[in-house]
Design an enzyme around this catalytic site. Structure first.
Site, PDB file in Angstrom:
ATOM      1  N   ASP A   1       0.867  -1.195   0.000  1.00 13.10           N
ATOM      2  CA  ASP A   1       0.000   0.000   0.000  1.00 13.10           C
ATOM      3  C   ASP A   1       0.901   1.242   0.000  1.00 13.10           C
ATOM      4  OD1 ASP A   1       0.813  -0.573   2.732  1.00 13.10           O
ATOM      5  OD2 ASP A   1      -0.557   1.012   3.353  1.00 13.10           O
TER       6      ASP A   1
ATOM      7  N   GLU B   1       2.209 -10.010   0.661  1.00 16.29           N
ATOM      8  CA  GLU B   1       2.533  -8.585   0.581  1.00 16.29           C
ATOM      9  C   GLU B   1       4.016  -8.390   0.939  1.00 16.29           C
ATOM     10  OE1 GLU B   1      -0.164  -5.939   2.661  1.00 16.29           O
ATOM     11  OE2 GLU B   1       0.878  -4.175   1.898  1.00 16.29           O
TER      12      GLU B   1
ATOM     13  N   ASP C   1       1.443 -17.270  -4.073  1.00 20.17           N
ATOM     14  CA  ASP C   1       2.002 -16.071  -4.698  1.00 20.17           C
ATOM     15  C   ASP C   1       0.902 -15.438  -5.550  1.00 20.17           C
ATOM     16  OD1 ASP C   1       3.792 -14.143  -5.487  1.00 20.17           O
ATOM     17  OD2 ASP C   1       4.532 -15.313  -7.181  1.00 20.17           O
TER      18      ASP C   1
ATOM     19  N   HIS D   1       1.482  -8.684  -3.402  1.00 21.53           N
ATOM     20  CA  HIS D   1       0.498  -7.618  -3.214  1.00 21.53           C
ATOM     21  C   HIS D   1       1.293  -6.315  -3.094  1.00 21.53           C
ATOM     22  CE1 HIS D   1      -3.418  -6.102  -1.665  1.00 21.53           C
ATOM     23  NE2 HIS D   1      -2.646  -5.263  -1.009  1.00 21.53           N
TER      24      HIS D   1
END
Ligand code: 9MR
Ligand code: ZN
Length: 555
Positions: A160, A533, A524, A478
């Site tokens: 993120d 992530e 994965d 991620h």
């Protein structure tokens, strides 16, 4: 291109011979794992010639993977080169034997921080294909106040685009300790970042990028805002296309203490290179320390309603204050900081020992212990130093037993396979590395290195958890830019979270069948954020262990 591996319910893509895909160093123990019986194994070079043969031994049943494990021990074979292991008509992934086998992966896990830089663009000459335009450089709104501040810079936390003070301080501290404890590993380590070529070692230039941001997150009263993020995680867009309103979220004492600690640590390290910068760090640490002293009760952070970005909430801040006091004492030698260190130590004495031996992100007392152990202040309490070394060494002995019981050599039990298990594994390696320093017992070096073998492919899925490092490595983490950039290969050097038996995301629950053994609870798959992530403090934890492998001569 690295092969995509889906894990979980997909058929096993690899043949059941699992080796460290970076490889092994001459003179060190070298084993690969087979999950099927065989009499013999061969080491085969790139021309297909058999260069070594030996018998396979049965290890036994491995609990965390539910595998019957057989060991191919090639310790006696030391010739540098590139090889595969063959047995029973199957072959392993490619690996190398050589002194420098960890050099590339060490470089990559550190270069990864540059790729995660926020508030600037990444240019082709430094980033190759992984460029992007400047991101998140607008002013951010102070949540609940309506005022704005300029807090650009620092590293994106993870997959993120949030930037969180406790997480950032912790990652930066890992890198700074890596540099401090294993400076040889950084000799001539050219990262090809915009600052390269100056007097300042590249690793310190990279950390400075984060430290400058951390100092922007400090309020005038010395406290630190907890994080700066949008209200909701961005969709999978490039960072410059994440145009949600940025908010600066309220102060916490854990953030303030961690900021104090890392700035104090950094002040000592940058002092010989850049005095004015070291002075600024020292002042930031000092005012944070003052704030903590005048606010003895924890100010905890909780996400406000409607915010879904990382919380990093901590109710208790004793270990954070302990770390801050230890670094302040190490930096200044002040009686006041020493007294505060003693006070927080006494509080921690009534709490679980791991609070003094953990290296983040939710328990940071290990850094405090390390700061106290490494300082050469003449008035430090030697009994305390012995006690702290004893805690770390005691844990390390217990970890070597665990590793010896594991077919894969992982110093991990079922419960350790939670969100970010690779961080746990790297921290375990660090405890063993410290125990090596404290006792000189070489078995710790061996078992620490075994953790890297597991990370890089000698594991029941046969996958290297570091992107771009190994023939079968994670490639679909991620990680927003890794998808939005349209490039098949992932940005290299990103350490994925690893197997997580708790399966904390919806997709992981869908694709990993119930009853899957802990060490196989991985896929994965970019939607499985609780499995694959990446974050700065997982990369930094691995970087520290690689720094040991590349820079320690005591083995
Ligand atoms: O690493 C964190 C893990 O220990 C927690 O269990 C999890 C849930 O709170 O959060 C992880 O941290 C994530 C953070 O909240 C936001 N950025 C990505 C981090 C890694 O997944
Ligand atoms: Zn950004």
């Amino acid at each position: 291109m690295a092969k995509t591996f889906f894990g979980g319910s997909d058929p096993e893509p690899l043949p059941g011979i699992y080796a460290d895909q970076a490889g092994y160093r001459p003179g060190c123990r070298k084993t690969a794992v087979l999950t099927f019986p065989a009499d013999h194994f061969s080491v085969v070079n790139e021309n297909g010639d058999i260069v070594y043969e030996h018998e396979v031994t049965f290890f036994g049943h491995d609990k965390c993977s539910d595998d019957d494990v057989y060991i191919a021990d090639l310790t006696a074979f030391n010739a540098p080169g590139t090889y595969r292991i063959a047995a029973g008509g199957k072959t392993s992934a490619r690996f190398r034997i050589g002194e420098g086998v960890y050099k590339n992966v060490f470089f990559s896990v550190i270069k990864a921080f540059y790729y995660l830089r926020c508030g600037c663009g990444l240019e082709e000459r430094h980033a190759g294909r992984f460029t992007h335009a400047p991101c998140h450089s607008e002013v951010a709104e102070v949540y609940g106040e309506g005022t704005v501040r300029e807090v650009s810079g620092g590293w994106h936390d993870a997959g993120d685009y949030g930037r969180y003070v406790t997480a950032g301080a912790c990652a930066c501290a890992q890198l700074l300790y890596a540099f401090r404890m294993f400076p040889k590993a950084f000799d001539g380590l050219e990262l090809n970042i915009p600052e390269s070529g100056s007097e300042l070692p590249d690793i310190l230039a990279e950390c400075r990028y984060e430290l400058e941001w951390l100092m922007k997150m400090q309020k005038e009263d010395g406290s630190a805002y907890h994080k700066v993020t949008t209200m909701l995680h961005a969709p999978f867009v490039m960072p410059e296309d994440d145009d949600g309103q940025l908010y600066i979220f309220p102060v916490s004492t854990s953030a303030t203490a961690d900021l104090c600690a890392v700035c104090a640590l950094a002040a000592g390290i940058y002092e010989p290179y850049d005095k004015p910068f070291a002075e600024r760090l020292k002042a930031a640490a000092g005012s944070a320390f003052d704030f903590l002293e005048s606010h003895p009760d924890a100010i905890s952070f909780r996400n406000p309603d409607g915010c879904n970005t990382g919380e990093y909430g901590e109710e208790d801040d004793t270990d954070n204050r302990y770390w801050a006091a230890a670094e302040m004492y190490a930096l200044t030698g002040s009686e006041r900081a020493h007294a505060e260190f003693k006070r927080q130590s006494e509080k921690l004495a009534g709490m679980p020992t791991y609070l003094r031996t953990s290296f983040g992100h939710w328990a940071v007392g290990g850094f405090g212990s390390l700061a106290y152990i490494l300082t050469d202040r003449p008035d430090r309490n030697e009994t305390k130093v012995q006690e702290l070394m004893g805690f770390i060494t005691g844990e390390a002995y217990w970890l070597t037993d665990k590793a010896a019981e594991s077919g894969y050599g992982a110093a991990m039990s079922d419960d350790d396979y939670f969100w970010g298990s690779n961080m746990r594994m790297m921290h375990n390696a660090l405890l063993m590395i410290l125990a090596l320093k404290f006792t000189g017992d070489k078995k710790f070096a061996r078992f620490a290195e075994e953790q890297i073998h597991v990370l890089l492919g000698r594991n029941p899925l046969g996958i290297s958890y570091v992107t771009g490092c190994g023939e079968y490595s994670c490639n679909d983490p991620h990680l927003r830019p890794a998808f939005a950039d349209g490039i098949d290969e992932c940005i290299p050097g990103m350490v994925c979270g690893g197997p997580n038996r708790q399966l904390n995301d919806r997709r992981a629950k869908e694709i990993i069948p119930p009853g899957t053994p802990p060490m196989k609870c991985f896929a994965d798959n970019k939607d499985c954020f609780s499995l694959n992530e990446v974050t700065i403090y997982w990369n930094a934890a691995a970087a520290l262990v690689f720094a040991f492998l590349c820079g320690d001569e005591s083995r």
